[in-house]
Enzyme design. Structure first.
Site, short mmCIF file in Angstrom:
data_model
loop_
_atom_site.label_atom_id
_atom_site.label_comp_id
_atom_site.label_asym_id
_atom_site.label_seq_id
_atom_site.Cartn_x
_atom_site.Cartn_y
_atom_site.Cartn_z
N GLY A 40 73.98 -8.02 76.36
CA GLY A 40 72.69 -8.20 77.04
C GLY A 40 71.75 -9.02 76.18
CE LYS A 67 62.18 -2.07 79.04
NZ LYS A 67 63.26 -1.41 78.32
CB THR A 103 61.42 -0.02 82.90
OG1 THR A 103 62.81 0.01 82.60
CG2 THR A 103 61.20 0.26 84.36
CG ASP A 141 62.51 -0.07 74.88
OD1 ASP A 141 62.44 1.10 75.27
OD2 ASP A 141 62.43 -1.06 75.63
NE ARG A 173 67.12 -13.11 79.83
CZ ARG A 173 67.03 -12.00 80.54
NH1 ARG A 173 68.01 -11.63 81.34
NH2 ARG A 173 65.95 -11.26 80.48
P1 ATR Z 1 65.51 -5.39 80.16
O1 ATR Z 1 64.13 -5.89 79.97
O2 ATR Z 1 65.56 -3.92 80.40
O3 ATR Z 1 66.44 -5.81 79.08
P2 ATR Z 1 66.27 -7.61 81.83
O4 ATR Z 1 65.38 -8.49 81.03
O5 ATR Z 1 66.30 -7.72 83.31
O6 ATR Z 1 66.00 -6.08 81.54
O7 ATR Z 1 67.75 -7.82 81.25
C1 ATR Z 1 68.84 -7.26 81.88
C2 ATR Z 1 70.09 -7.62 81.08
O8 ATR Z 1 71.23 -7.08 81.76
C3 ATR Z 1 70.36 -9.11 80.97
O9 ATR Z 1 71.01 -9.36 79.75
C4 ATR Z 1 71.28 -9.36 82.15
O10 ATR Z 1 72.12 -10.49 82.04
P3 ATR Z 1 71.57 -11.95 82.53
O11 ATR Z 1 70.68 -12.44 81.41
O12 ATR Z 1 72.80 -12.75 82.70
O13 ATR Z 1 70.83 -11.70 83.81
C5 ATR Z 1 72.14 -8.13 82.10
N1 ATR Z 1 72.77 -7.83 83.39
C6 ATR Z 1 72.17 -7.35 84.50
N2 ATR Z 1 73.08 -7.18 85.50
C7 ATR Z 1 74.27 -7.58 85.00
C8 ATR Z 1 75.61 -7.66 85.52
N3 ATR Z 1 75.90 -7.27 86.78
N4 ATR Z 1 76.59 -8.11 84.71
C9 ATR Z 1 76.31 -8.48 83.43
N5 ATR Z 1 75.09 -8.44 82.88
C10 ATR Z 1 74.08 -8.00 83.64
#
Ligand code: ATR
Length: 287
Positions: free
Chosen positions: A134, A74, A70, A110, A163
């Site tokens: 995201g 991932k 998780t 997922d 991203r």
């Molecule tokens: P997962 O594999 O579960 O998708 P991840 O790869 O860590 O987890 O991705 C987390 C997502 O949540 C990313 O899109 C991240 O945005 P960034 O690419 O800018 O890091 C987003 N995210 C996490 N915390 C955030 C926050 N406080 N505000 C906005 N987006 C957030």
């Protein structure tokens, strides 16, 4: 929810991520094993980033039967595996690893879990428009499954726009002309959300149950589906959706369905989906 006996033959399953202390996955998988009388136990491994590689090597060394992966690993975990399912390769992220005779094979459940839940709780994506928030592994699975199911258009918005562009470029080759990057400012999100049939939150905001002040979801359109991948009730996204009169769906169904698919990969058994759903529903009601 442990197996009747833990002995020398118990198969160990688990979860790798950070943070993972609030995860409901142990509850789900242990209930399923117990219900089917399988000698399996599912535990949580909270792994900090510098240890990810060693943790994955440890799965081989210790003969761990399988793990879920998780936030935030991932995508990163792909580099440490021996093989990938076609789906995991196409998505570019892995949430399930199976140890097959010492070889670690990565899967992504997922996407299927999301699609099954979305169809059940919202509508069929064929020909519809979406805004996905995201651009991590979860977002990739959502985008892939929506496009595979015939979504007409998906806008992807992420705090780090580079991203989002990478994600769009990745899928553009497979599904040309159906994706775009949307801005992450409130004005861009507001106009984009209004043009879409549903907004999907695939960010990890609220994942660990921790308060996050700096993100605003106050653009969610009234009456439209606001689907959250976070399953803990009352996440910032869900609260904003409720306030604004959106049709909020929590990530609970998706959690159950992605777990059911993973369980099937590890055990070869048909997962007792209703048992899994009941155990997590009871838990979150008591939260
Ligand atoms: P997962 O594999 O579960 O998708 P991840 O790869 O860590 O987890 O991705 C987390 C997502 O949540 C990313 O899109 C991240 O945005 P960034 O690419 O800018 O890091 C987003 N995210 C996490 N915390 C955030 C926050 N406080 N505000 C906005 N987006 C957030």
């Amino acid at each position: 929810m442990l197996p009747a006996t833990i002995d020398a033959r118990t198969r160990v399953l688990g979860l790798i991520g950070y943070p993972v202390r609030n995860s409901l996955s142990p509850l789900l998988h242990n209930a399923a094993s117990r219900f089917l009388g399988l000698n399996c136990v599912y535990v949580v491994f909270e792994v900090k980033r510098p240890h990810l590689r060693d943790a994955v090597r440890g799965l081989r060394a210790l003969g761990i039967a399988g793990v879920n992966v998780t936030v935030p690993y991932k995508e990163e975990v792909l580099a440490y595996l021996d093989g990938l399912s076609e789906e995991a390769r196409a998505i570019g992220s892995v949430n399930t690893v199976a140890n097959v005779d010492g070889k670690l094979i990565g899967y992504n459940t997922d996407g299927r879990g999301f699609l099954r839940a979305f169809r059940e709780e919202a509508f069929d994506p064929q020909g519809r428009k979406f805004l996905v928030l995201g651009a991590g592994g979860a977002a990739r699975a959502v985008v892939f499954s929506l496009l595979s199911a015939g979504a007409a258009r998906i806008a992807v918005s992420n705090r780090t726009p580079e991203r989002a562009s990478l994600l769009v470029d990745h899928f553009e080759r497979l599904f040309p002309g159906r994706l775009e990057v949307a801005g992450f400012d409130q004005a861009a999100l507001l106009s984009c959300a209004e043009e879409c049939d549903a907004v999907i939150n695939a960010t990890s905001v609220g994942h660990g149950g921790e308060p996050v002040e700096e993100v605003s979801f106050e653009f969610l359109p009234p009456g439209k589906v606001a689907f959250d991948l976070i399953y803990h009730p009352g996440s910032p996204f869900q609260r904003a959706g409720w306030r604004r009169g959106a049709k909020v769906v929590t990530g609970l169904s998706m959690l159950v369905f992605q777990a059911a698919e993973a369980f099937k990969i590890w055990t070869g058994q048909d997962p007792p989906v209703q048992v899994m759903r009941t155990v997590v529903e009871k838990f979150v009601q008591g939260e």
